[in-house]
Scaffold this active site. Structure first.
Site, PDB file in Angstrom:
ATOM      1  N   CYS A  77       0.843  -1.203   0.000  1.00  0.00           N
ATOM      2  CA  CYS A  77       0.000   0.000   0.000  1.00  0.00           C
ATOM      3  C   CYS A  77       0.874   1.248   0.000  1.00  0.00           C
ATOM      4  O   CYS A  77       1.566   1.535   0.974  1.00  0.00           O
ATOM      5  CB  CYS A  77      -0.908  -0.066   1.233  1.00  0.00           C
ATOM      6  SG  CYS A  77      -1.571   1.495   1.809  1.00  0.00           S
ATOM      7  N   CYS A  80       0.314   3.840   2.716  1.00  0.00           N
ATOM      8  CA  CYS A  80       0.804   3.329   4.006  1.00  0.00           C
ATOM      9  C   CYS A  80       2.295   3.604   4.158  1.00  0.00           C
ATOM     10  O   CYS A  80       2.769   3.959   5.236  1.00  0.00           O
ATOM     11  CB  CYS A  80       0.567   1.821   4.125  1.00  0.00           C
ATOM     12  SG  CYS A  80      -1.178   1.353   4.085  1.00  0.00           S
TER      13      CYS A  80
END
Ligand SMILES: [Zn+2]
Length: 161
Positions: A77, A80
């Site tokens: 991600c 993230c």
């Protein structure tokens, strides 16, 4: 990044003075604790705690004396990865008022499922064993700190040390 191994009772930190490993009990997170061997004050938790088991997560959430801010993330991600250094800044400035825990939802899918995490990053603050609030999406350190402060303000501020 500092690593903080967890067991069923607490977080393991290494003494700066003598290298002895000491367990900070979840019930006493945020307290100033001395090394069991050399009596020097142990370093606080100044980096995010990487959660490696559901059992340890449950103990931390249930028993922590301070609010636990949980970052649900996964290695693939992009947002993230952007938020990771922001979380490190927040953890470095936490000064015992709260801890940050990182849950890799690929490694611990049961937690993502139990808490119904639909998108990552999602950020949730647990106070007294309960989820007090959550927010989805990446944000800078200052906003993360403001969010934790809003959610946990009373609990964190009124705590006697
Ligand atoms: Zn020591």
């Amino acid at each position: 990044m500092a690593a903080y191994p967890l067991d069923d009772r607490g977080v393991v930190v290494t003494c700066n003075g003598c290298g002895q490993r000491n367990r900070l009990l979840y019930e006493r997170l945020g307290d100033a604790v001395q090394c069991g061997q050399c009596k020097r004050q142990l370093p606080g938790i100044t980096a995010p705690i990487e959660i490696d088991s559901t059992a340890a997560f449950d103990q931390l959430i249930a028993k922590s004396a301070v609010p636990v801010a949980v970052d649900y993330w996964a290695p693939w991600c992009g947002p993230c990865r952007m938020v990771a250094p922001e979380l490190e800044k927040v953890a470095a400035r936490a000064d015992g008022r709260f801890v940050i825990a990182k849950v890799n939802t690929d490694a611990l899918p049961d937690l993502g499922e139990r808490f119904n995490i639909r998108s990552i990053p999602t950020f949730a603050v647990f106070v007294g064993g309960r989820e007090a609030s959550r927010a989805a999406g990446a944000r800078p350190a200052a906003e993360i700190e403001a969010f934790i402060g809003r959610v946990s303000g009373g609990a964190a501020a009124s705590r006697t040390r």
